[in-house]
Design a protein around this motif. Sequence first.
Motif: not given
Length: 332
Positions: A82-97
């Motif tokens: 589970a934590w893989h997906f949350w960490v990956g989601a934050f990385q994608v969000m930061l890149v998008a910002i």
Amino acid sequence: MRGGESQCGWWQSTINFLKEWTLPVAMASGTVLYFLFAFIPFLEPAADFFGPVIDVIFPLFMFLILFVTFCKVDFRRLRPVAWHFWVGAFQVMLVAIVVGVILVFHIQGNRLILLEAVLTCIICPCAAAAAVVTSKLGGNLEEMTSYTFMSNFLTALMVPVCFPLIDQSVGMDFWHAFALILYKVCLLLVAPMLLAYVVKHYITPLHRWIVSVRDLSFYMWGFSLAIVSGTTVKNIVHADSPAPFLVLIALLGLMFCLVQFAVGRYVGHFFQRTQEAGQALGQKNTNFAIWIAYTYLNPISTVGPGCYILWQNVINSLEIWEHDRRNQHLSS
């Protein structure tokens, strides 16, 4: 007799110091060696000779480090959690910002270089060596290894999408860039893992010896860090930009390094994987980041991931020091 005992005690103290502060010693050694070879004239021929040799040997050495690390992996436990997906989601969000800020405000010039330096520090994948540090800290090696593959795949998707958006001159075909990054991933990660699998299941005496050597991959990685640190200092010294601007890039790298380690640890504490998630988001494959920045963006932006190498290993050193201090306290 006393002199011999004193010498033996001094030697043991030195060994203990090097074990405890492997990473800072490696970074300092690499930096000092660079300045020696760069500014002492009679050492220039040696620098000219060793430069190409190191360029050839270093990838092979990294291959060996990962091979030794993967020899300790239980391949049956490699799966997403589970934590893989949350960490990956934050990385994608930061890149998008970051990409969104560049596009919405039409960032150009030096400000664009600053944001490109930041972007390379967050879009690049989790470092393969993060598994080495996690193992040293007593974390879950299999979960870290699984996330490393997931992170590389994620980066292979994001880079061909984001880079043409922020720089129209980047002639990047999505599938070509995707395939090129995956090819590098296979060389870096898949090949040593396959070799480790073969050794573990079919050459068991060699596997037992590798596993029996305590922290072998960690000290090998410390040696490689000396080389990386020297190269990083060289790139910073030769960067064609004013010193205050380079300092600003370095400080931004520090800020985002702290943010990513902190957010990773925060996400991880919900899954009892604080250490693993912190390393997964915070420890980056900065060699890859430097490559993509130099190849597709302004070359000055490579200073960002170059400094990030130093920042993340300062944090790694502090984590290892705290881990060892806690273990000593518990054993006493």
